[in-house]
Design a protein around this motif. Structure first.
Motif, PDB file in Angstrom:
ATOM      1  N   GLN A 148       0.827  -1.209   0.000  1.00 19.36           N
ATOM      2  CA  GLN A 148       0.000   0.000   0.000  1.00 19.36           C
ATOM      3  C   GLN A 148       0.852   1.245   0.000  1.00 19.36           C
ATOM      4  OE1 GLN A 148      -2.951  -0.145   3.097  1.00 19.36           O
ATOM      5  NE2 GLN A 148      -3.568  -2.161   2.408  1.00 19.36           N
ATOM      6  N   ARG A 167      -4.681  -4.824  -8.566  1.00 18.94           N
ATOM      7  CA  ARG A 167      -5.783  -5.227  -7.707  1.00 18.94           C
ATOM      8  C   ARG A 167      -7.112  -5.078  -8.463  1.00 18.94           C
ATOM      9  NH1 ARG A 167      -7.614  -1.327  -3.007  1.00 18.94           N
ATOM     10  NH2 ARG A 167      -8.827  -0.495  -4.746  1.00 18.94           N
ATOM     11  N   MET A 220      -9.033  -8.615  -8.632  1.00 22.89           N
ATOM     12  CA  MET A 220     -10.456  -8.633  -8.298  1.00 22.89           C
ATOM     13  C   MET A 220     -11.280  -9.401  -9.325  1.00 22.89           C
ATOM     14  SD  MET A 220     -10.780  -7.510  -5.368  1.00 22.89           S
ATOM     15  CE  MET A 220     -12.544  -7.397  -5.235  1.00 22.89           C
ATOM     16  N   ARG A 264     -13.352 -12.669  -8.217  1.00 19.40           N
ATOM     17  CA  ARG A 264     -14.809 -12.699  -8.265  1.00 19.40           C
ATOM     18  C   ARG A 264     -15.320 -13.891  -9.059  1.00 19.40           C
ATOM     19  NH1 ARG A 264     -17.290  -8.618  -5.998  1.00 19.40           N
ATOM     20  NH2 ARG A 264     -16.237  -6.624  -5.774  1.00 19.40           N
ATOM     21  N   ARG A 320     -14.737 -18.324  -6.190  1.00 22.95           N
ATOM     22  CA  ARG A 320     -14.690 -18.048  -4.754  1.00 22.95           C
ATOM     23  C   ARG A 320     -13.844 -19.083  -4.014  1.00 22.95           C
ATOM     24  NH1 ARG A 320     -18.785 -14.315  -3.713  1.00 22.95           N
ATOM     25  NH2 ARG A 320     -18.489 -12.871  -5.419  1.00 22.95           N
ATOM     26  N   LEU A 380      -8.273 -17.648  -3.801  1.00 24.77           N
ATOM     27  CA  LEU A 380      -7.788 -16.304  -3.476  1.00 24.77           C
ATOM     28  C   LEU A 380      -6.264 -16.300  -3.321  1.00 24.77           C
ATOM     29  CD1 LEU A 380      -9.621 -13.887  -3.054  1.00 24.77           C
ATOM     30  CD2 LEU A 380      -9.425 -14.210  -0.608  1.00 24.77           C
ATOM     31  N   ARG A 410      -0.659 -13.493   5.829  1.00 26.58           N
ATOM     32  CA  ARG A 410      -2.098 -13.728   5.952  1.00 26.58           C
ATOM     33  C   ARG A 410      -2.370 -14.937   6.847  1.00 26.58           C
ATOM     34  NH1 ARG A 410      -6.581 -11.883   6.848  1.00 26.58           N
ATOM     35  NH2 ARG A 410      -8.318 -13.208   6.271  1.00 26.58           N
ATOM     36  N   SER A 445      -6.600  -5.615   3.742  1.00 26.91           N
ATOM     37  CA  SER A 445      -7.387  -5.676   2.515  1.00 26.91           C
ATOM     38  C   SER A 445      -7.763  -7.116   2.179  1.00 26.91           C
ATOM     39  CB  SER A 445      -6.622  -5.049   1.366  1.00 26.91           C
ATOM     40  OG  SER A 445      -5.330  -5.590   1.299  1.00 26.91           O
ATOM     41  N   PHE A 446      -6.889  -8.039   2.555  1.00 29.05           N
ATOM     42  CA  PHE A 446      -7.186  -9.439   2.291  1.00 29.05           C
ATOM     43  C   PHE A 446      -8.382  -9.906   3.116  1.00 29.05           C
ATOM     44  CE2 PHE A 446      -4.364 -11.845  -0.325  1.00 29.05           C
ATOM     45  CZ  PHE A 446      -5.043 -13.054  -0.403  1.00 29.05           C
ATOM     46  N   GLY A 447      -8.351  -9.530   4.385  1.00 28.20           N
ATOM     47  CA  GLY A 447      -9.463  -9.885   5.268  1.00 28.20           C
ATOM     48  C   GLY A 447     -10.748  -9.263   4.763  1.00 28.20           C
ATOM     49  N   LEU A 456     -11.507  -8.583   1.805  1.00 32.52           N
ATOM     50  CA  LEU A 456     -11.954  -9.304   0.616  1.00 32.52           C
ATOM     51  C   LEU A 456     -12.696 -10.581   0.991  1.00 32.52           C
ATOM     52  CD1 LEU A 456     -11.171  -8.191  -2.090  1.00 32.52           C
ATOM     53  CD2 LEU A 456      -9.503 -10.008  -2.292  1.00 32.52           C
ATOM     54  N   GLU A 457     -12.100 -11.332   1.891  1.00 32.36           N
ATOM     55  CA  GLU A 457     -12.738 -12.587   2.306  1.00 32.36           C
ATOM     56  C   GLU A 457     -14.100 -12.311   2.945  1.00 32.36           C
ATOM     57  OE1 GLU A 457     -10.299 -15.250   4.570  1.00 32.36           O
ATOM     58  OE2 GLU A 457      -8.607 -15.051   3.197  1.00 32.36           O
ATOM     59  N   PHE A 506     -16.633 -11.268   0.285  1.00 30.88           N
ATOM     60  CA  PHE A 506     -17.145 -12.383  -0.507  1.00 30.88           C
ATOM     61  C   PHE A 506     -18.174 -13.185   0.297  1.00 30.88           C
ATOM     62  CE2 PHE A 506     -13.066 -12.463  -3.233  1.00 30.88           C
ATOM     63  CZ  PHE A 506     -13.550 -11.415  -3.978  1.00 30.88           C
ATOM     64  N   GLU A 520     -21.300 -11.156   0.344  1.00 26.01           N
ATOM     65  CA  GLU A 520     -21.948 -11.221  -0.974  1.00 26.01           C
ATOM     66  C   GLU A 520     -22.744 -12.510  -1.102  1.00 26.01           C
ATOM     67  OE1 GLU A 520     -19.142 -10.694  -4.132  1.00 26.01           O
ATOM     68  OE2 GLU A 520     -18.947  -8.538  -3.794  1.00 26.01           O
ATOM     69  N   ASP A 521     -22.122 -13.626  -0.699  1.00 28.52           N
ATOM     70  CA  ASP A 521     -22.796 -14.912  -0.813  1.00 28.52           C
ATOM     71  C   ASP A 521     -24.025 -14.968   0.096  1.00 28.52           C
ATOM     72  OD1 ASP A 521     -20.911 -15.573  -2.600  1.00 28.52           O
ATOM     73  OD2 ASP A 521     -19.705 -16.815  -1.249  1.00 28.52           O
ATOM     74  N   GLN A 529     -23.793  -7.994  -4.979  1.00 28.09           N
ATOM     75  CA  GLN A 529     -22.408  -7.800  -5.382  1.00 28.09           C
ATOM     76  C   GLN A 529     -21.930  -6.448  -4.837  1.00 28.09           C
ATOM     77  OE1 GLN A 529     -21.350  -8.827  -9.295  1.00 28.09           O
ATOM     78  NE2 GLN A 529     -19.203  -8.579  -8.785  1.00 28.09           N
ATOM     79  N   ILE A 530     -20.838  -6.485  -4.085  1.00 27.37           N
ATOM     80  CA  ILE A 530     -20.292  -5.231  -3.552  1.00 27.37           C
ATOM     81  C   ILE A 530     -19.208  -4.739  -4.512  1.00 27.37           C
ATOM     82  CG2 ILE A 530     -19.218  -4.140  -1.554  1.00 27.37           C
ATOM     83  CD1 ILE A 530     -20.155  -6.539   0.133  1.00 27.37           C
ATOM     84  N   PRO A 531     -19.434  -3.605  -5.156  1.00 26.68           N
ATOM     85  CA  PRO A 531     -18.421  -3.130  -6.117  1.00 26.68           C
ATOM     86  C   PRO A 531     -17.105  -2.756  -5.415  1.00 26.68           C
ATOM     87  CG  PRO A 531     -20.329  -1.642  -6.037  1.00 26.68           C
ATOM     88  CD  PRO A 531     -20.557  -2.692  -5.028  1.00 26.68           C
ATOM     89  N   ASN A 532     -16.016  -2.796  -6.196  1.00 27.33           N
ATOM     90  CA  ASN A 532     -14.686  -2.492  -5.646  1.00 27.33           C
ATOM     91  C   ASN A 532     -14.650  -1.152  -4.917  1.00 27.33           C
ATOM     92  OD1 ASN A 532     -14.025  -4.781  -6.923  1.00 27.33           O
ATOM     93  ND2 ASN A 532     -12.637  -3.857  -8.435  1.00 27.33           N
ATOM     94  N   GLU A 533     -15.337  -0.152  -5.507  1.00 24.85           N
ATOM     95  CA  GLU A 533     -15.281   1.195  -4.933  1.00 24.85           C
ATOM     96  C   GLU A 533     -15.788   1.187  -3.497  1.00 24.85           C
ATOM     97  OE1 GLU A 533     -16.851   0.784  -8.056  1.00 24.85           O
ATOM     98  OE2 GLU A 533     -14.866   1.161  -8.918  1.00 24.85           O
ATOM     99  N   LEU A 544     -16.155  -1.618  -1.619  1.00 31.41           N
ATOM    100  CA  LEU A 544     -15.374  -2.579  -0.862  1.00 31.41           C
ATOM    101  C   LEU A 544     -14.104  -1.941  -0.264  1.00 31.41           C
ATOM    102  CD1 LEU A 544     -14.783  -6.096  -2.350  1.00 31.41           C
ATOM    103  CD2 LEU A 544     -13.451  -5.166  -0.488  1.00 31.41           C
ATOM    104  N   PHE A 545     -13.421  -1.156  -1.073  1.00 34.40           N
ATOM    105  CA  PHE A 545     -12.150  -0.608  -0.598  1.00 34.40           C
ATOM    106  C   PHE A 545     -12.291   0.758   0.062  1.00 34.40           C
ATOM    107  CE2 PHE A 545     -10.803  -3.565  -3.993  1.00 34.40           C
ATOM    108  CZ  PHE A 545     -10.133  -4.463  -3.175  1.00 34.40           C
TER     109      PHE A 545
END
Lengths: 578, 469, 86
Positions: B277, B288, B293, B297, B300, B305, B341, C40-42, C44-45, C48, C51-52, C57-61, C63-64
């Motif tokens: 970052q 990214r 992404m 997407r 899953r 990932l 991670r 950011s990884f967390g 993302l998980e 997702f 979302e499920d 669907q959560i757009p990137n904008e 999400l981040f």
């Protein structure tokens, strides 16, 4: 040539920090601490000072020799300062070797590498150092070894030495670890203070609005002006000139001119000799004084390696502000050598002599635009010409202080210098085939210099050289136009094989058709032809002690003859009469 | 024309003067022409490549906007093939062909071509791709003015070594250009000066240390040499690249354009995600958004990932250069991210995680991260895998010797100065705030910078490291 | 329980599982990155998984750029409002 000022020594940076808030006081404190840490950090771990692994070992033509390592001296006397010894090694078969050193039988550290070479260990203390030459990094195959012992120069009783040594050794052995620890503590706190604790998720961009009116151009211009003034205050005054490295070209020039400026007049007829390294090696003021004492002459030599006529002009301006100090000034003329190198050295060399008003004159001595730009900047911002000196000062402050302290010794050594004893007699040159035969004793440097001296200057090179000399002779003559000082032009000997050279040293070649502001004296073209023989030279350009004596004798004899009061009426702009 | 050359500044001042003496619609064309001149300075032939990519993507953008379904997909594929095809051929052909030849035991000379790598190709290809992909996703409208589009791709401050800009952010700036506010001009000047300092004083000085080590690996065995060489290069590459970015951003600001931030004190990163970052931010974000992404997407699951992460990092490595060392460099960073991670998940909620959160522990995390980064230099700077192996063996003590501490007094001091500057900037944006400072602070700051640039530069012009990428 | 509270509860549960903390510690105004140390990884998980769970669907904008737990809950609640009503 004498010691070249090393420009690629790594350096130290000054305060690049630009602080604003009061909080930054802590930072300043830390910074100072860091500088102290930094300043002490490098030396303990410095290994071979001037490692010169000589060569990339040509695999095809090497001759197998026995591997060897030796040290001169093996017994080093150590005073307050550490002693030094030179290590030479040779793996014998051209393969890379690794020289390791261990102190008092402790862990080995790498000292130098290479198939052959030499390196100086300038840090010998009172201890035993084992230098080992290995075939491999893993130190499996030992090829040769030598031990150096550092012995005390101070006569101390065993009792007294016992009293001091434990603490001192403790400090010496642990100093670098202590410094490393201090550095780590500084690092820890710096990073600790960088964060309030939480992870950052974003980084703001630069400000885009301002609460008040800003004066961009005004501040920038003021910054430039103040910068130029600060540069002037530091570098255009004695402040910096007095601490220039005495071994650098700039430093030598500054010391010489300062010493000559401060020298009290002898009351005799003073003759000043300027020139480059060929005159520095060739002319001895001490010897000339003896020869010329009858005629009431006193000789001063300010000849400096790598200097050229423009620098002599600035030097004269500095040491002879009234233009009436000397009875005569001897100025050599002829062809230079390695012009590109001379051009590079010219700027730092002239730096301590340049004034703001020289920015156009001095610039005109250079052909390339990049050099001209640098020359111009050197006049306006003198600091830019002394970069390597400043960097060296920051990098090795203790060494600098020591060399400035011993400055007077250098001036004395200069007066006592008798010239080089060796010669290149036995070298022969066949102008038809271009074949040069060397006697086996000559070193590679000498051979290269001889080969180099046999290369004739190109047409354009000669033209530029002549133009430069014409331009600056004219300026010197103009300066002395209303002065009783006689200007004497002396042809420089061309080298051990000068007689085979196609270049003419005739006065006309250089100065024909010039309108002179003042009548000049010139020594005849062939005055020094007799000197152009290998026995008088120690390389391709410079005369040895024998040649020095001859050259000095001839110059003095000619001068005494020319400068007799009765002769002065014969000074004429046409030198053909001599 | 390097940013640290005299030529560039003459060029820039002329362009700046001309730009402000004409109205913007003329000035825009002028800047575009200047950008092409700037680009052709290296090799006039490269202009063909940049023009091809510009024309194709401009035209595809318009078509993409109105297309739908399979046709839309096809158009995107065309854009990807053209852009990545040019990039792939010029940058990677020899690498893949050579590797294949080695695998099949064919002589290298039969497949290797004499290709010169066009400067900046990796940067402008990514900028161009971001545009077509965004149009494809419907995130922006296609540009209908060719000059605007060509300007976005070729604008000279970002052309050669980034930051990687995106059409979405930049094209609106062209359409709504306004004269920059005084404070923007001021921070532009501060950025340029800081960039010059970073490059000429800091990067080039550390380069002397790293070149000494990497120029003669065999002559410098031992862990101390290896670590000094690698740390020096880590510092060099940061100052070099971030110095370049600062100058690029500063020049853009003076012309009234904003580029995104590309570096934020990466040496102060605490863990691998934090590093990405802070280091080459525009590249991380690009990958990214346009690679990681979309891949994630599609499929899953945690395993997918992680796999994507390694894949993307290997590509980051390859982006830097066509060499196995870069592939390993990327993979190494992927593994670092992944390990972090896994470690983070494993320790979440435990005492260890609590301790690691404490401010007192932060310097240890930072040190560990920095050392991990320094290890990656063994792949990044070495030209062959054998060299990398030699360096790593040196770093972890397999040479059985100590080696030399290659930093000199000056470089150690420089290291600490840069640390304090970084800390000050990290805490309160102190360098950025110089733009707002009153004259009594600003003028002495200028004088210090000018004196440093005058007295402490490395005089031989050293090209920027990131030019080769 | 109204729709918003339901969403909030589910989000908290997913976050608690992801970050291995107690749901009691997850307050609406808590900052995800700073306070909960979500990288950011967390993110993302978690995203997702959300979302499920909510079939959106959560757009990137988004999400981040979400800062707090409330931001996520607001977004999801808004997106799923229609579905909840039907």
């Amino acid at each position: 040539m004498t010691d070249n000022f090393s420009t690629n020594r790594p350096f130290l940076c000054g305060e690049a920090s630009i602080e604003t808030s009061p909080r930054s006081k802590i930072l300043y404190g830390l910074l100072l601490l860091a500088i102290c840490v930094g300043a002490c950090f490098a030396p303990p771990s410095a290994k071979g000072e001037i490692a010169q692994p000589s060569g990339t070992a040509n695999a095809t033509d090497h001759v197998k020799r026995a591997p060897s390592i030796n040290a001169t001296p093996e017994r080093v006397t150590v005073g307050v300062e550490p002693g030094r010894s030179e290590i030479r090694w040779d793996t014998g078969d051209g393969s890379v070797g690794f020289v390791y050193v261990s102190t008092n039988g402790e862990k080995r550290t790498l000292f130098a590498t290479g198939p052959t070479g030499r390196a100086t260990a300038p840090w010998i203390k009172r201890a035993s150092y084992l230098f080992e030459l290995y075939r491999d990094v893993e130190q499996r195959t030992l090829l040769a070894a030598v031990t150096i012992s550092g012995v005390s120069a101070l006569k101390v009783s065993p009792k007294a030495s016992l009293k001091v040594s434990p603490l001192t050794t403790l400090w010496q052995n642990n100093a670098q670890w202590l410094l490393a620890a201090v550095a780590l503590v500084v690092l820890y706190f710096a990073v600790y203070f960088s964060t309030p604790g939480e992870m950052r998720t974003g980084f703001p961009a630069e400000p885009s609005t301002s609460p008040r009116q800003l004066h961009v151009v005004r501040n920038l211009l003021l910054g430039l002006v103040v910068f130029a003034c600060v540069d002037g205050a530091i570098f255009h005054t004695e402040l910096y000139t007095s601490i220039l490295a005495p071994d650098s070209f700039a430093g030598r020039m500054a010391i010489l001119t300062r010493a000559e400026k401060e020298r009290v007049s002898s009351g005799l007829k003073e003759v000043l000799v300027v020139g480059d390294s060929r005159v520095a090696e060739g002319f001895s003021a001490t010897a000339a004084d003896k020869l010329g004492s009858e005629g009431g002459f006193k000789f001063v030599s300010l000849a400096e390696p790598a200097s050229s006529i423009d620098i002599w002009y600035y030097m004269l301006r500095e040491i002879d502000p009234t233009a009436r100090r000397y009875s005569a000034i001897v100025i050599p003329y002829g062809y230079g050598y390695n012009r590109r190198r001379g051009q590079l050295l010219k700027i730092p060399m002239a730096a301590p002599l340049l004034r703001y008003s020289d920015c156009f004159d001095f610039t005109s001595s250079f052909e390339e635009w990049s050099d001209r730009f640098r020359a111009f900047t050197a006049c306006i911002l003198r600091g830019s010409a002394l970069q390597s000196d400043v960097i060296d000062l920051f990098e090795h402050p203790a060494v600098r202080a020591e060399s400035i302290r011993s400055e007077h010794k250098r001036i004395l050594a200069r007066a006592a210098y008798k010239g080089r004893a060796d010669d290149i007699a036995g070298t022969s040159y066949d102008p038809n085939t271009g074949q040069i035969t060397f006697p086996s004793r000559l070193t590679e440097t000498q051979r290269e210099a001889i080969k180099g001296s046999l290369q004739e200057p190109s047409q354009s090179e000669s033209e530029q050289l002549i133009a430069l000399q014409r331009q600056w002779i004219r300026r010197i003559l103009k300066r002395y136009s209303n002065s009783p000082t006689a200007i004497v032009l002396v042809p420089t000997p061309r080298g051990p094989f000068g007689r085979f050279s196609r270049t003419s040293m005739a006065y006309q070649t250089f100065f024909s058709g010039m309108t002179m502001d003042k009548p000049i004296l010139s020594l005849p073209e062939h005055t020094f032809d007799f000197l152009e023989a290998p026995e008088y030279y120690f390389d391709g350009y410079h005369v040895n002690a024998k040649g020095r004596q001859k050259f000095t004798e001839t110059v003095v004899a000619e001068l005494v003859k020319q400068l007799k009061p009765a002769n002065s009426a014969h000074f004429a702009s046409d030198p053909e009469q001599f | 024309m390097l940013f640290n050359s005299f030529q560039y500044w003459i060029f820039f001042l002329i362009v700046l003067a001309l730009f402000y003496s004409v109205p913007f619609r003329v000035g825009k064309v002028l800047l575009l022409c200047a950008s092409y001149v700037f680009y052709m300075w290296w090799d006039p032939r490269f202009i063909v490549l940049i023009l091809t990519s510009t024309i194709v993507d401009y035209w595809l953008g318009i078509l993409l906007e109105s297309a739908s379904g399979r046709r839309k997909k096809l158009l995107l594929v065309v854009s990807l093939v053209v852009n990545l095809g040019i990039l792939g051929f010029f940058k990677y052909y020899n690498f893949f062909a050579g590797s294949l030849a080695t695998l099949l035991h064919l002589p290298q000379s039969s497949v290797i071509l004499q290709i010169i790598l066009p400067v900046g190709i990796s940067f402008y290809t990514f900028a161009s791709l971001s545009y077509t992909i965004d149009v494809y996703w419907g995130k922006m409208k296609a540009v209908r003015n060719f000059i605007d589009y060509a300007f976005f791709i070729a604008f000279f401050p970002h052309l050669i070594a980034g930051p990687i800009i995106r059409g979405r952010q930049f094209i609106s700036q062209i359409q709504n250009w306004r004269r920059p506010a005084t404070v923007v001009v001021q921070s532009g000047i501060v950025l340029i000066l800081s960039g010059l300092l970073k490059k000429i004083v800091f990067a080039d000085r550390f380069a002397i240390v790293s070149d000494k080590y990497f120029g003669d690996l065999g002559g410098h065995p031992g862990w101390l040499s290896a670590w000094s060489g690698c740390v020096a290069f880590a510092l060099q590459v940061f100052f070099d690249f971030s110095g370049y970015t600062d100058i690029a951003r500063g020049c853009a600001k003076l012309l009234g354009f904003e580029f995104p931030l590309n570096f934020a004190r990466p040496a102060l990163s605490r863990n691998p995600p934090d590093l990405w970052q802070r280091w080459h931010i525009t590249l991380s974000l690009w990958l990214r958004d346009y690679l990681f992404m979309p891949l994630s997407r599609r499929r899953r699951g945690r395993f997918a990932l992680y796999r994507n992460l390694i894949l993307v990092m290997v590509l980051v490595g390859l982006w830097h250069g066509a060499n196995w060392t870069f592939v390993l460099w990327g993979a190494y960073h992927g593994v670092l991210l992944l390990s972090h991670r896994v470690f983070d998940r494993a320790t979440a909620g435990t005492l260890l995680s609590e301790v690691m959160r404490k401010r007192l522990f932060v310097p240890f995390s930072v040190a560990l991260m920095f050392l991990c980064y320094a290890v990656s230099v063994a792949f990044f700077r070495a030209s062959t895998l054998q060299d990398s192996a030699f360096i790593l063996r040196g770093m972890f003590g397999f040479h059985h010797v100590t080696g030399n501490f290659l930093f000199t007094t000056g470089t150690v001091v420089l290291f600490f100065i840069s640390l304090f500057l970084a800390v000050a900037q990290e805490r309160n944006q102190f360098i950025d705030r110089l733009a707002l400072a009153p004259a009594r602070v600003q003028i002495p700051a200028y004088v210090c910078v000018f004196l440093t640039l005058e007295l402490f530069p490395v005089t031989d012009q050293v090209p920027f490291v990131y030019f080769q990428f | 329980m109204d729709h918003y509270a339901q969403v909030e509860q589910t989000v908290k549960e997913i976050l608690a599982k992801q970050l291995k903390i107690d749901t009691a510690n997850i307050k609406p105004e808590v900052l995800l990155a700073e306070d909960l140390r979500m990288d950011s990884f967390g993110a993302l998980e978690t995203a997702f998984e959300l979302e499920d769970k909510f079939a959106i669907q959560i757009p990137n904008e988004v999400l981040f750029n979400v800062k707090t737990v409330k931001d996520i809950v607001d977004y999801i609640a808004e997106q799923t409002q229609g579905k909840a009503n039907t």
